[in-house]
Design an enzyme around this catalytic site. Structure first.
Site, mmCIF file in Angstrom:
data_model
loop_
_atom_site.group_PDB
_atom_site.id
_atom_site.type_symbol
_atom_site.label_atom_id
_atom_site.label_comp_id
_atom_site.label_asym_id
_atom_site.label_seq_id
_atom_site.Cartn_x
_atom_site.Cartn_y
_atom_site.Cartn_z
ATOM 1 N N ARG A 152 -0.105 -5.330 -7.633
ATOM 2 C CA ARG A 152 -0.927 -4.215 -8.121
ATOM 3 C C ARG A 152 -0.050 -2.971 -8.108
ATOM 4 N NH1 ARG A 152 0.197 -1.651 -4.169
ATOM 5 N NH2 ARG A 152 -1.248 -0.109 -4.932
ATOM 6 N N ASP A 185 -2.084 5.945 -12.773
ATOM 7 C CA ASP A 185 -2.086 4.743 -13.615
ATOM 8 C C ASP A 185 -2.010 5.084 -15.093
ATOM 9 O OD1 ASP A 185 -3.423 3.937 -10.969
ATOM 10 O OD2 ASP A 185 -2.899 2.041 -11.937
#
Ligand code: MRU
Length: 368
Positions: A53, A243
């Site tokens: 992740r 992100d």
């Protein structure tokens, strides 16, 4: 970075030159387990299930997923199917699409017999470049910490608050938000990190694990503690990752980042966001309206994973049975709450002008 004095990256190729190896990050920090990815499906599962992740790392693993796909079958149909399967594994981090587009573009017009080799080359390049981008972010971010250090006496500690895990486990090496912290610590500056727990998945445990392995003083805190600490002058600056960063400088990061930015603004605490350029999405302007926010299983909210008194590992349910749980994985921090962006090319304001000045070569084009 190091675990028990051994240097690791978060993704690498096994000795056979084609199997991809990763840490199962769902087991960290309790167990260090290495997983081998041999097929494109393995790579897709690793991203979806969050064995890996962090925006830059999922981009790199996706590129290796394309290479594994080309090793299995390098025809046009499989190229397209691999792209489609990997690009839908997680919706929010733009690095995923960025790296898949790069791989796809390099492969689509070449002979199938050459595709495996080129796909591995691209994936290796993306991984190596990420290390370099993060190292540069560290060097630029270090200057901010040095500036704050210059306002304090030598034995005074600089307290930095971070949210989620934007360290080396979230990238290929170094990290984004944590790279300046590691460099400051290595330069002998006294730093201490307030590590947000980051429910529901507790990525703060990964940050604490990383910082502990590197010897950086830190304290794990409940997600709700940051406002209190800022009110009491116990936070000198916040640094988080992202992100996806929009053309006007809105920043999408792990859910809870927005609340920290609001508290920072209210308490005049500088709030910096560290990002490598593959996290920029110039095709998006208003992050709140336009960025898809991943919603994950409610079980990640109702359950926590940890060590039992006997030393085993177990999931524990913390919600009354039958409770509906919401699990919004990200939120958007509007640009006006961001003090500055730390990139591999230096700092800029979180504004359209700031980003255009630093990335004139990227801003005209949509990120796809
Ligand atoms: O859901 P995750 O753990 O993939 O979310 C990770 C984050 O939100 C990080 O802060 C972000 O990817 C920046 S990492 C350098």
């Amino acid at each position: 970075m190091k675990i028990n004095d051994t240097h690791y990256r978060s993704v690498w190729l096994a000795d056979d030159g084609h199997t991809v190896e990763i840490f199962d990050q769902t087991k960290l920090p309790f167990e260090i387990q290495i997983i081998q990815l041999r097929t494109m499906k393995d790579a897709a599962t690793a991203i979806k299930e969050m064995w890996v992740r962090g925006a830059p790392l999922i981009g790199a693993v996706a590129a290796y997923g394309m290479a594994l796909a080309m090793r299995q079958e390098s025809n046009d149909k499989n190229l397209q199917q691999a792209y489609d399967a990997l690009v839908t594994t997680r919706p929010t981090a733009i690095n995923l699409k960025w790296s898949l587009d790069r791989s796809y573009r390099a492969l689509e017009h070449i002979k199938p017999s050459l595709r495996e080799e080129i796909a591995y080359r691209i994936a290796n390049e993306i991984a190596d470049e990420d290390v370099e981008l993060c190292r540069k972010i560290g060097e630029h971010g270090l200057k901010i910490i040095q500036k704050i250090a210059a306002t304090k006496s030598v034995d005074e500690t600089i307290n930095i608050l971070t949210h989620c895990n934007a360290g080396w486990l979230a990238t290929v090496d170094w990290g984004t938000a944590l790279a300046p912290v590691y460099m400051a610590h290595d330069a002998g500056i006294k730093v201490h990190v307030w590590v947000d727990e980051t429910r529901p998945r507790n990525q703060g445990g990964l940050t604490a694990f990383e910082l502990g392995s590197h010897g950086v003083p830190h304290t794990l805190i409940a997600d709700n503690a940051g406002g209190h600490l800022m009110q009491h002058g116990k936070v000198d600056l916040c640094i988080v990752g992202t992100d996806r960063t929009t053309a006007r400088g809105d920043v999408c990061n792990k859910v809870g980042t927005y609340l920290k930015a609001l508290a920072a603004k209210a308490n005049q605490v500088p709030f910096y966001v560290a990002l490598p350029s593959p996290t920029l999405d110039f095709s998006v302007w208003d992050g709140v309206k336009e960025i898809p926010i991943e919603q994950r299983s409610g079980e990640e909210q109702s359950h926590v994973y940890g060590l039992t008194p006997e030393g085993g590992r177990s999931w524990v349910n913390t919600a009354p049975s039958g409770t509906t749980c919401g699990n919004y994985a990200f939120d958007v921090t509007p640009a006006e709450l961001v003090t500055g962006l730390i990139t591999e090319r230096g700092f800029c304001n979180a504004t359209e002008e700031g980003l255009r000045m630093l990335f004139p070569d990227l801003c005209g084009k949509p990120s796809s």
